[in-house]
Structures are given as structure tokens and as C-alpha cells.
Design a protein around this motif. Structure first.
Motif, mmCIF file in Angstrom:
data_model
loop_
_atom_site.group_PDB
_atom_site.id
_atom_site.type_symbol
_atom_site.label_atom_id
_atom_site.label_comp_id
_atom_site.label_asym_id
_atom_site.label_seq_id
_atom_site.Cartn_x
_atom_site.Cartn_y
_atom_site.Cartn_z
ATOM 1 N N PHE A 1 -8.333 0.380 1.476
ATOM 2 C CA PHE A 1 -8.951 -0.306 0.335
ATOM 3 C C PHE A 1 -8.407 -1.727 0.192
ATOM 4 O O PHE A 1 -9.148 -2.672 -0.092
ATOM 5 C CB PHE A 1 -8.694 0.470 -0.963
ATOM 6 N N ASN A 2 -7.103 -1.874 0.378
ATOM 7 C CA ASN A 2 -6.506 -3.206 0.249
ATOM 8 C C ASN A 2 -7.020 -4.158 1.316
ATOM 9 O O ASN A 2 -7.300 -5.323 1.047
ATOM 10 C CB ASN A 2 -4.984 -3.120 0.338
ATOM 11 N N SER B 1 0.795 -1.225 0.000
ATOM 12 C CA SER B 1 0.000 0.000 0.000
ATOM 13 C C SER B 1 0.829 1.277 0.000
ATOM 14 O O SER B 1 0.286 2.354 -0.195
ATOM 15 C CB SER B 1 -0.924 0.022 1.226
ATOM 16 N N THR C 1 -5.217 5.521 3.002
ATOM 17 C CA THR C 1 -6.379 5.268 2.151
ATOM 18 C C THR C 1 -6.181 3.988 1.329
ATOM 19 O O THR C 1 -7.068 3.131 1.246
ATOM 20 C CB THR C 1 -6.609 6.460 1.197
ATOM 21 N N SER D 1 -12.465 -3.292 -5.366
ATOM 22 C CA SER D 1 -11.870 -2.741 -4.157
ATOM 23 C C SER D 1 -10.357 -2.616 -4.303
ATOM 24 O O SER D 1 -9.766 -1.588 -3.974
ATOM 25 C CB SER D 1 -12.229 -3.630 -2.967
ATOM 26 N N LEU E 1 -9.394 0.148 -6.762
ATOM 27 C CA LEU E 1 -9.517 1.488 -6.187
ATOM 28 C C LEU E 1 -8.224 1.855 -5.470
ATOM 29 O O LEU E 1 -7.716 2.971 -5.591
ATOM 30 C CB LEU E 1 -10.709 1.554 -5.226
ATOM 31 N N ALA E 2 -7.674 0.890 -4.738
ATOM 32 C CA ALA E 2 -6.416 1.135 -4.040
ATOM 33 C C ALA E 2 -5.328 1.513 -5.039
ATOM 34 O O ALA E 2 -4.626 2.518 -4.870
ATOM 35 C CB ALA E 2 -6.008 -0.109 -3.250
ATOM 36 N N LEU F 1 -12.140 3.820 5.667
ATOM 37 C CA LEU F 1 -12.745 4.233 4.401
ATOM 38 C C LEU F 1 -13.914 5.172 4.642
ATOM 39 O O LEU F 1 -14.115 6.142 3.910
ATOM 40 C CB LEU F 1 -13.218 3.010 3.614
ATOM 41 N N CYS G 1 -12.763 -0.760 6.947
ATOM 42 C CA CYS G 1 -14.061 -0.142 6.639
ATOM 43 C C CYS G 1 -14.212 1.198 7.353
ATOM 44 O O CYS G 1 -14.697 2.169 6.775
ATOM 45 C CB CYS G 1 -15.209 -1.072 7.046
#
Lengths: 322, 541, 300
Positions: C275-276, A149, C271, C216, C219-220, C37, C34
Motif C-alpha cells: 500500500f505504501n 511499513s 501488505t 492509499s 489503508l497501509a 495488492l 500493485c
């Protein structure tokens, strides 16, 4: 027996080669269209404030953009096959020469990053899978998720802040060819390679873990256990060995990520490779350079994956002897 | 006589559910214990727990399982340390598993897989282990063993792989051989060979065998004693002949009555002069196959011809790869034929278009093998059965469809309330009934049953077969009954076609085929079926 | 055997919507994802309203101030409030990510379904096209597109959307292929059911799981790509603040103003991580068997 063996391997490789050739033609089409798709006149845009009637006509003729489309494509294709990728819009240098000058820097960085990535990912992925569900597995999984990430350019900036600005241990930028001064190269490559290695290693850790878990659930692993073999033997001879076959594919595909990641990392560390070249070329709208660099990187990716296929044929008897 | 393995009060629990509950048994030298039970009875778990090879996460094993002696001197495999277990696994206990296609390591040569056990346990050198491997391959009947040592598993057939697996299990001359459904993934002729092989090796070496199977016929062929498992409990444990002759427990009786046996039943007679509904002439089908190394063609069906009369059942039998399902694929439009003709009521079924084609799909319907995947998990029972009604506009509006769905459910003996359930809420047998209702919805002229009961437990299988027979009587249905089990085919079919490697080798009436088989292959098939009486009964007499 | 049967229904059972969310939130890591997010989404909506300073309010006297009570994240070289800029940039990052992934999802699903369901020459052509796209690193391809169209918000969305289309095409095709050979689809075909009904009622509902997971994760990666493009000066253009651009501006001040790089970078990182994590949690619930090599192609 021997003849059959060679025959199937050759047939497999011939198929992969044909496939690569087809994809390569597609890649050429995409690369060729880059300059065609520019709304307006690419030469005029590239010249910008340097525009004069004479320089415009000269550049247009030199780049062949005054010829019909199909002629241009055939010309580009033929040129690419013979190593002629046109001349830079900016200074008229042959693109091939520019690319070849930058290539060693990128390859040495990407390989260093890959080595670091694998050095982290192999032990971490295998260990994590073998201890599935335990605390140590959880730590590896979370750590790899962090690594996946993190933006690589930010990672690079953090490393520079810590190791160059604060601690002063390593230089923050610059490049020395490995052939000129290996030790200095090592000092300079360390931070960018770690940056790439952390990201690539995190991704590969996850795949290696998944591959090992997949193999560990196979029937033949139960067979190996039922033979009363030592855990070490079951783990390495049966599980890890078999898991490395898919890992090979992943490593090949991972090279695309490495070659993409190299762009930003080169920008952060002022590393004069292909990435930095593309970055500068996009800023100055030097389309032949962009095309050449994109083509070269895509070809490298295809060649790496062809190499992976060859290794596959060597490693997997199901292909060697089907 | 001292037991090789002596299990006492064995229990396995995972979380709160009890998988195995208080099972005890002994296995003697030179004897075979058969463990029989349907899916979910805990039979594999019992044996894996008793031998210390259990690898299910979170499984807790209680009780005792002594190897070598009934007294405390033997090693208790339940309480043993991993190191102690490793010393006996592969050395004193050998294992064979169900699926030979996954139980051998694809990347290692047969030699390596055969030698690693003896090298670990017997301290043999590479060379000694190699000659042992050679002898083992020879003893399990692999031809040219010295050439085969360097081969990889994918170069062998399924039956040969299972032979190699047996060689692996016997590599260190074990006292005890555990065979967990070793013939379930194999064809019936291969199954017979493997049974003979294991019996022969047992006589030669005198080891004890624990043979797990869902199939009482197979157990009858191999076992001296039998343990019947039902929901994790041993409900009956006696010599095999006694169990077959006078079953004490209801469940055993159900298993015995439900199992398909040759010569027990034939279908209700059908009108021999009925007109020919479907006629297949010189059907040829071939598939292109693409693998990593190239393309090749598989000739799945060659020159097949047969007729099905209205109201009759034609049984199509064959082993895996015989092309029997391909015939069904051609009839339902899933597979393109290479050449040949098929007529339904005298009209060609190939080359139809538009409404004619839609009409054809209504006239031939099919029930598939696997009850778990032949219903869309995201559609309710009512939606599934209503699909053909919608496609062919067979009922007026949602209300009409609903009424018809309930009628069809009743027809297959399911309660109306099932209409609103989803497939995962149903058992395998119930799902298969829903599939039958869906196939019936179009009021087909021909119904194809492609191994439609093969995945069901025997007790469920016999109920579904009974339903199919009743439906045929009541509705005058015509069936193409595709199966691998000759006993079931005998019970269901009026005429029978035997297929082998894409060709129909024999086509005759039910009575003639079983009484007087003409083709060698038919005879081989018939001979391979486990007889009704256990083998032990024959040796006693 | 007993085990596999015990597990089989769990894997085959489509969880109902309610129980699915329950299952998802049982995992504490997913729950944390969650929550993050949710916070990010709220910030994206109200960020500009609650930002204490104007994003482009320069104040050279106040330049390069470390974090303090007035300026929580410090100030940059032009004296702008880093905290306000990070808040306001959230919206544009999410906007680009959502728009580009929506683009990739729609095009990719159409291509994938057509390819996987029709097979034949069309499939071959489409999939070779996808292979060609995969030969280019995502960022490189995006840069090439920006080089063609010139930088800007729309170009950024389009570029990222295009580069993530192939992965959706491939995931959709793979799932479609595996569902299309399921006996329930075969059964439908033998009944004479039309392709449209089969696609809509049988195939689409059964491939949503992998697609949700892919969305999902994409998006990351889209947020990362947007940040990288903006960092290179090719994405979101000033005066619109963006996390990537803020990092670009911070480059010259790494040693003297760590806060200029730490906070925008952390915003991206957190962020993307969220998502990940949610994507991983979704996969465990929706698509437990998919541990494929495909995933290797998902990134950048």
C-alpha cells in the motif's frame, strides 16, 4: 531595535500559547467524555465480579460520578489543573501518583528511541537527498519504506528472537531505572529503543530527504553556487541549515508517533511505562487511569510542540524580526 | 580588443530535445550584450550553459565558451572541471537572477551573504570582508549600510533585495556580470533605478555585462549589442541601434512591432456624451492580515472615486500593491468594501440579494491575468464557456448552449473544434481568448480586464489587445482596463486613472494624461518607461 | 526559465485515466506494489476456500511443528495450521482497513470541504477540533474508544475510522483552500455560479489527486493499527483469526517457534509495504508537489 525584536517574538509566542490553551481545553473535554460515553454504568463495569452494593456506592462517590455532569466537568478540570486526576477504580490509588511513577520509564525509552531515530534519519535523509536519483538514494528510499511499513511490535519480537533467544546478548524484557544502574538500563533499553528508533527514523528519513530536496531547489541555492562556494559550504551552510527548520517541526509532530508507538513496544518488552499502564487499564476498565494517561500523553505532545515553536522563534529570523 | 567571454557554437540538449542550437557571441570589456527572446527561446539556458552554471538534470552542453581570451589560453567553461568553475564563479563572473524574493538565503544576514564570496575567493579575513561588504552595500545605494549588514532579506523591499543581489554579484570585482531577467519581477520605477544602477557600476568598474530579458525596451536601455534568440537559435546579432533601425529577421521585426511603445496608438474615439455606466464614490477597502506574529490591517483602497461611460474604456494603472485589482474585486463581489458606494446604471450594487445579485453578476464580467490558472484544467473549453450560460440560463438546453459556445469561439477568432479541447492542449494566447469568450457569454454591460495580457509574450499580447479593441467596436463594450504598463493603457483607454498606495492620484483623459501629467507620481511613472529608441542611439547622436 | 516552462505543463496537465495508469506502472517499484495488492485481494476473497486446514482445528499432538510439506508455515501451540490462519485472516484485515478508511474518507472530506470553502468561524471550530484529535497518538485514541465501547469487529472499524478522520479533513481542507483561490474558481464566483456547482465541478475534481494518495497511505496505516489493536487483544476477537492476534499468541514462543511470529508479521509487513509503495507511486503521478509536513501526521 532590541525592543522590537523582543516584542515580535513575545507576540508570536503569546499566540502559540493561546492556541495551545484552546487545544488543551478541547483535549480535556475529550478526556473527560471517555468515562461519560461508556454505555451503561462505568463503575459497575469496572467492578465486574468484585461488585457489592457498598463498594459500588463508595467508588461512585469517590469518583464523583454521582454529581451532575457540569459539576463533574468543572471538578475534573479544576482537579487536572491542580494535579488531582481522581483515584484508580481498581485499587483506589491516586491516578497522579501512578502516572508519575510510570513516567520516567516512558520518557527514558522515548528519548532513547528519538536519539536513535535522529541518528539514523539525519545522515540518511541528507545523504539520500544530495544523491537524488542515484543508486544510494534508491537504497535509502526503499529501506525507509521498509521501516515505515514494518509493524513495530513485530520488529520487537524479531529483535527479541535474534538478540535474546538465539544470541543471548541482551535481555528480552524488564526495566531498571537509569538512576539506579545506568549500565543495566542501557542493556535493557537497547532493544526497545532500537525498535522505536527504526520506525521513527524511517519516517523522519523521508521527511528530511524531502525537506533537503525542497531547499536544494530554491533560488538562493543557485545564488550560493553562483558565488563559487565549495560544495561542502553550499551543502551545510545553505541547504542543510535551512532544511533543518522544517525538520524541527517534523520532529515535534513525530513525538506523537513515538508516544503512540511506545504503548505496543512497552507491552512487547514488558517495560513498565505509561503504555503498559494504559494497556492494563483498558483490560481492567480502570477509566480514571485511562483518562489520566491519555491526558498526560496529550499534554506532553502539546508541550513538545510549544517547545518546537519557541525553538522556531529562535532559529528563524522571519519570526524573530518580522 | 579582447573579449571577456567568447562563446562558439554553443548547444544544449536535454534528452532528444534541442534547447540551444549553435549560438555564438562575444562580450567585450565595458560593453553590454543583450540577449532577448520570448519564453521558451532558451535564453537563460544559453547563458547558464556558457558560464558553466547549468543545473538542469540531463542537460548536455556542446561547443566552447572561453573566459578571458578568444585563443586557447582562456579557460573553456564548457569543458572546465567543477573545481575550475568554482574558482571563476563569484570571482571573475558575478550573477544576478530574476526573483529577488527567492535569490537570497532567508536565514543568513546580508553580511554573511556578502562576505562568503570574498572570503572564499580573495582570502579576506572576516573583518576585511565586512568592510568590503559595507562598501558594496553603499555602492548599490542601500541607505545606512552599517545598520543593514545585520539585517535579513525579509526586512528589505523587493528593489532593495535586488540591489543586495547586485552587491553579492559584484563582491569580488568580476570581469563579467550575468544578469538574468533582473528587473522582470520589479515595478517599472524600480526597474528604471536598477537599470541606472547597473549602468553606473559598469562605467565605474569597466566590467562586461550579459543582460537577458524578454523585454526589448529594457534591452534597448542597457545593451550595446543584441542577440535575438528564437527557438534556441540566434537569428540576429548586431549593434542595438542597427537592430532597432533595420531589423533583418522577420522575428525581430515582429518583436519590435508588437512591443508596446508610448505615443504610438490610441483607441478609436468613443462618444464623449455617453451616459455614465458605472460610478464609484469614496470607495474604501481594508483587509485583515494574519501572520505568525499577529494580525494587522492593510488599507488597500482609500477614498477612490471614478466614472466609466458606456462604450468607453477606463484604464486603471498602478504598480503592484496600488490597490487596482482590489477595485476589480469589489466590483465582482470577490472583496467586501469597507465603505463607499458603487452604482451601475444609477443603481447601487452593494447589498443586493437573490435574483438582483445574480443579475449583477451577469452585468459585470471579468478576465483574469494568468491564462494557465483561470481555466479549470478538468473542464473542456465548451464546458468552461457554457458555465455562465448555465448559471444564467442564457441558452436553451445542451444544444442551444453548444451553438452559443461555437458563436463565442468564432467571436474570439478561435476555430469551433476548440470546443472539445482541454486547457492544457491550448497555448497561453488561446487560453486567454477562451477566457474572453467566457466573459462575453453573459453579454456584460461592463467587462473588467485585470492585467489580462500581462502574462503573454509581446507578440501574442498585441494580438489579444487588437481582438479586445475590435470586440469593443463591434459589440459596443465598456471596459475597465487594469494594467501596470502605461504604453498599453494609452493604446486601449479613453480615460485613465493612476493609482498609488490605494489612492487615485490622477484621473484624466488619455490625451491630457500623457501630454500634461499633473501629479508627480504620474510623471515618475512616465519617465520610468523605456523610450522607443535605444539609449545607445542617443549617445551616438 | 526554459526548464521551468518545459516542466510546468507536465505538472499542470491532468493525465487522462489511461495514461495515468500507464505512468503509474512505468515505475517498477509501484508495479510490484500493485501486483502484491492484487494477490492480497485475491487471497482475501478465496482464502477461506483454499485454506488446507480449518483455522480453529486444534491438534495438540501436532503442536509447535516447524514448517513442513503438510504445514507450510508450521503449527502453533494448539496445533493449528499457521498457513491456513494467515490466509483466512487476510480478509478481516482488509475489511477493517477498507471500512475504516471509507468512514474516515467520507466524514473527513465533508468536514474538510465545509471548512475550507466556508472559512470563517465554522472553519476555526472544525480545525481546532482536528487539532485536538491530533494531540492524541492514533493508537492511544483507538484504545480509548475500545475501552469505551468494548472490543469487537465493529468497534475496531469505528475506532480506526475515527482516528484517521482528522487527516482526511486536513488534507481536504488544505487542497480545497488552494483550489478555492485559483483564478478559475474566482472567475466562477464573479459569474454568479452557485456554491454547489463550484464545489462539484471545480473543487472536487481538482482535489481528488491528494485524496487518492491519502487513501492509499491510510489503508497501509489502518492495517497497521488494526494489527496493533488485535495484538493488544483489543481488536478482532477470537475465534476469528487475525494477524495481530496471531502475533500476540506467538509472544510466549519466540525462542522455540519462530514460525509463529515470522509468517503473520510478514503478511502485515508485505501488505502495508505494498500500500505504501503504491501510495508513493500515486503521489509522484498525481500530486508531485505535495511534500508537506502534513504527511508527518499521517501515521499511527
Amino acid at each position: 531595535m532590541r525592543g522590537v525584536l523582543e516584542n515580535t517574538t513575545v507576540r508570536f509566542l503569546a499566540r502559540r500559547l493561546a492556541y495551545t490553551a484552546v487545544v488543551l481545553v478541547g483535549v480535556m473535554v475529550v478526556v473527560f467524555s471517555i468515562v461519560q460515553l461508556v454505555p451503561g454504568d462505568p463503575v459497575r463495569i469496572a467492578l465486574g465480579t468484585r461488585y457489592t452494593e457498598a463498594s459500588y456506592e463508595a467508588l461512585r462517590a469517590a469518583s464523583g460520578l454521582d454529581r451532575p455532569l457540569w459539576e463533574q466537568f468543572v471538578g475534573y478540570l479544576g482537579g487536572a489543573l491542580t494535579g488531582d486526576l481522581g483515584v484508580s477504580f481498581r485499587n483506589g490509588e491516586p491516578v497522579t501518583a501512578v502516572l508519575l511513577e510510570r513516567l520516567p520509564a516512558t520518557i527514558s525509552l522515548a528519548l532513547a528511541g528519538l536519539v536513535i531515530g535522529l541518528a539514523v534519519a539525519l545522515p540518511a535523509g541528507i545523504y539520500s537527498a544530495l544523491r537524488e536519483g542515484r543508486l544510494s538514494d534508491g537504497i535509502v528510499r526503499i529501506a525507509s519504506q521498509f521501516g515505515v511499513s514494518v509493524p513495530d511490535f513485530w520488529m520487537g519480537m524479531l529483535l527479541i528472537t535474534l538478540f535474546s533467544s538465539v544470541l543471548g546478548w541482551l535481555p528480552s524484557s524488564g526495566y531498571v531505572a537509569i538512576t539506579d544502574d545506568p549500565l543495566e538500563w542501557l542493556r535493557r533499553v537497547t532493544l526497545p529503543a532500537i525498535t522505536m528508533g527504526i520506525v521513527a527514523g524511517s519516517i523522519m528519513t523521508r521527511y528530511i530527504r524531502a525537506a533537503v530536496l525542497d531547499v536544494a531547489s530554491m533560488g538562493y541555492i543557485r545564488t550560493a553556487r553562483s558565488k563559487g562556494l565549495a560544495p561542502k559550504v553550499v551543502t551545510f551552510r545553505h541547504i542543510v541549515r535551512n532544511a533543518l527548520v522544517p525538520v524541527l517541526t517534523i520532529t515535534g509532530i513525530q513525538m506523537a508517533t513515538m508516544l503512540g508507538g511506545v504503548i505496543v513496544v512497552e507491552v512487547v518488552f514488558a517495560w513498565p511505562g505509561l503504555g503498559r499502564l494504559v494497556f492494563d487499564a483498558v483490560a481492567s476498565r480502570d477509566y480514571p487511569i485511562i483518562q489520566g494517561a491519555v491526558l498526560l500523553i496529550a499534554v506532553m505532545f502539546l508541550l513538545i510542540n510549544l517547545l518546537v515553536d519557541v525553538l522556531y522563534a529562535v532559529v528563524d529570523p522571519r519570526i524573530r524580526l518580522s | 580588443m579582447s573579449a571577456v567571454l567568447s562563446v562558439r557554437d554553443l548547444g544544449v540538449t536535454i534528452g532528444r530535445s534541442t534547447i540551444v542550437d549553435g549560438v555564438s557571441f562575444d562580450v567585450q570589456r565595458g560593453q553590454t550584450l543583450g540577449i532577448v527572446g520570448e519564453s521558451g527561446s532558451g535564453k537563460s539556458m544559453t547563458v547558464l550553459a556558457a558560464t558553466g552554471l547549468i543545473d538542469a538534470p540531463g542537460a548536455v552542453v556542446t561547443g566552447a565558451s572561453r573566459l578571458g581570451s578568444t585563443d586557447a589560453a582562456g579557460l573553456d567553461l564548457v569543458a572546465a572541471t567543477p573545481t575550475q568553475l568554482r574558482r571563476v564563479h563569484g570571482d571573475r563572473i558575478g550573477f544576478i537572477f530574476q526573483d529577488p524574493s527567492t535569490s537570497l538565503n532567508p536565514l543568513l544576514t546580508l553580511e554573511r551573504q556578502l562576505t562568503e564570496g570574498p572570503e572564499a575567493h580573495l582570502g579576506l579575513t572576516r573583518r576585511q570582508a565586512r568592510s568590503r561588504a559595507l562598501a558594496l552595500l553603499d555602492s548599490v545605494g542601500i541607505p545606512n549600510p552599517s545598520d543593514r549588514l545585520a539585517a535579513y532579506p525579509h526586512q528589505l523591499s523587493g528593489g532593495q533585495r535586488q540591489r543586495v543581489m547586485i552587491a553579492v554579484a559584484l563582491a569580488c570585482d568580476p570581469d563579467l556580470l550575468i544578469a538574468d531577467e533582473p528587473t522582470t519581477a520589479l515595478d517599472v520605477t524600480t526597474q528604471a533605478q536598477i537599470i541606472d544602477l547597473v549602468r553606473g557600476l559598469q562605467e565605474e568598474r569597466g566590467m562586461a555585462v550579459v543582460w537577458i530579458s524578454h523585454d526589448l525596451g529594457v534591452i534597448g536601455q542597457v545593451a550595446d549589442d543584441v542577440t535575438v534568440l528564437y527557438r534556441g537559435e540566434a537569428v540576429e546579432q548586431r549593434p542595438i541601434v542597427e537592430v532597432f533601425d533595420e531589423p533583418r529577421h522577420d522575428y525581430t521585426r515582429t518583436l519590435l512591432d508588437a512591443r508596446p511603445v508610448l505615443g504610438l496608438a490610441t483607441p478609436a474615439p468613443a462618444d464623449p456624451n455617453a451616459d455614465v455606466l458605472l460610478s464609484i464614490r469614496d470607495l474604501d477597502v481594508s483587509f485583515p492580515i494574519t501572520t505568525a506574529t499577529g494580525k494587522s490591517t492593510v488599507h488597500a483602497v482609500r477614498g477612490a472615486s471614478l466614472d466609466i461611460r458606456r462604450g468607453h474604456t477606463l484604464g486603471l494603472v498602478g504598480e503592484s500593491g496600488s490597490g487596482k485589482s482590489t477595485v476589480a474585486g469589489v466590483l465582482t463581489g470577490l472583496t467586501e468594501p469597507a465603505s463607499g458606494t458603487v452604482t451601475l446604471e444609477g443603481r447601487d450594487i452593494f447589498g443586493r440579494r437573490g435574483t438582483e445579485l445574480t443579475q449583477l453578476r451577469r452585468e459585470i464580467s471579468m478576465v483574469f491575468q494568468d491564462p494557465f490558472s483561470s481555466l479549470n484544467p478538468r473542464m473542456s473549453v465548451a464546458e468552461a464557456i457554457a458555465e455562465p450560460l448555465r448559471v444564467h440560463r442564457l441558452a436553451a438546453g445542451a444544444k442551444g448552449r453548444r451553438g452559443r459556445v461555437e458563436e463565442l469561439l468564432e467571436l474570439v477568432r478561435l476555430p469551433r473544434e476548440f470546443a472539445d479541447r482541454f486547457p492544457h492542449e491550448l497555448s497561453g494566447g488561446q487560453r486567454q481568448r477562451v477566457s474572453i469568450a467566457r466573459a462575453l457569454a453573459v453579454e456584460p454591460k461592463l467587462m473588467i480586464l485585470d492585467e489580462s495580457t500581462a502574462s503573454l509574450d509581446v507578440s501574442i499580447q498585441s494580438q489579444v489587445l487588437e481582438l479586445l479593441a475590435t470586440l469593443q467596436q463591434d459589440l459596443g463594450l465598456t471596459y475597465l482596463f487594469i494594467a501596470h504598463d502605461l504604453a498599453i493603457v494609452q493604446q486601449m483607454s479613453h480615460e485613465i486613472a493612476v493609482m498609488r498606495q490605494g489612492e487615485i492620484v490622477e484621473l484624466s483623459s488619455n490625451e491630457r494624461l500623457y501630454a500634461d501629467p499633473q501629479h508627480d507620481y504620474t510623471r515618475t511613472l512616465l519617465a520610468a518607461i523605456p523610450p522607443e529608441r535605444p539609449r545607445a542611439a542617443a549617445s551616438e547622436a | 526559465m526554459t526548464m521551468s516552462e518545459k516542466q510546468a505543463p507536465a505538472a499542470a496537465t491532468p493525465p487522462s485515466r489511461g495514461s495515468l495508469i500507464g505512468l503509474l506502472l512505468q515505475n517498477k517499484v509501484t508495479l510490484a506494489g500493485c501486483i502484491v495488492l492484487l494477490i492480497v485481494a485475491v487471497v482475501a476473497i478465496i482464502g477461506p476456500l483454499v485454506a488446507p486446514y480449518g483455522v480453529n482445528a486444534t491438534n495438540v499432538v501436532n503442536a509447535l511443528q516447524p514448517p513442513s510439506a503438510e504445514h507450510w508455515f508450521g503449527t502453533d501451540d494448539l496445533g493449528r495450521d499457521v498457513f491456513s490462519r494467515v490466509l483466512v485472516a487476510t480478509r478481516v484485515s482488509l475489511l477493517v482497513a477498507v471500512a475504516s478508511v471509507a468512514f474516515a474518507l467520507v466524514i473527513g472530506v465533508v468536514v474538510g470541504i465545509v471548512s475550507g470553502y466556508t472559512r470563517g468561524w465554522l472553519d476555526t471550530v472544525l480545525m481546532r477540533g482536528v487539532d485536538v484529535m491530533f494531540a492524541f497518538p492514533v493508537l492511544l485514541l483507538a484504545m480509548a474508544i475500545v475501552a469505551i465501547l468494548g472490543p469487537g469487529l465493529l468497534t475496531t472499524m469505528l475506532a480506526i475510522g475515527i482516528v484517521y478522520t482528522p487527516i482526511f479533513a486536513r488534507v481536504t481542507r488544505g487542497s480545497t483552500l488552494s483550489v478555492a483561490v485559483e483564478p478559475f474558481v474566482q472567475a466562477s464566483r464573479t459569474m454568479g455560479t452557485g456554491s454547489f456547482f463550484i464545489l462539484r465541478r471545480h473543487i472536487l475534481p481538482n482535489i481528488t489527486g491528494p485524496l487518492i494518495v491519502q487513501t492509499s497511505l491510510s489503508l497501509a496505516f489502518a492495517i497497521l493499527s488494526e494489527a496493533a489493536l488485535s495484538f493488544l487483544g483489543l481488536g478482532v476477537q477470537p475465534p476469528q483469526p487475525s494477524w495481530g492476534r496471531m502475533l500476540f499468541d506467538a509472544q510466549g514462543f519466540l525462542g522455540m517457534a519462530w514460525w509463529m511470529s515470522i509468517f503473520p508479521g510478514a503478511a502485515i509487513f508485505i501488505t502495508v509495504l505494498a500500500f505504501n509503495l503504491v501510495g508513493d507511486g500515486l503521489r509522484d503521478v498525481l500530486d508531485p508537489r505535495q511534500r508537506t509536513i502534513l504527511e508527518a501526521r499521517r501515521r499511527r
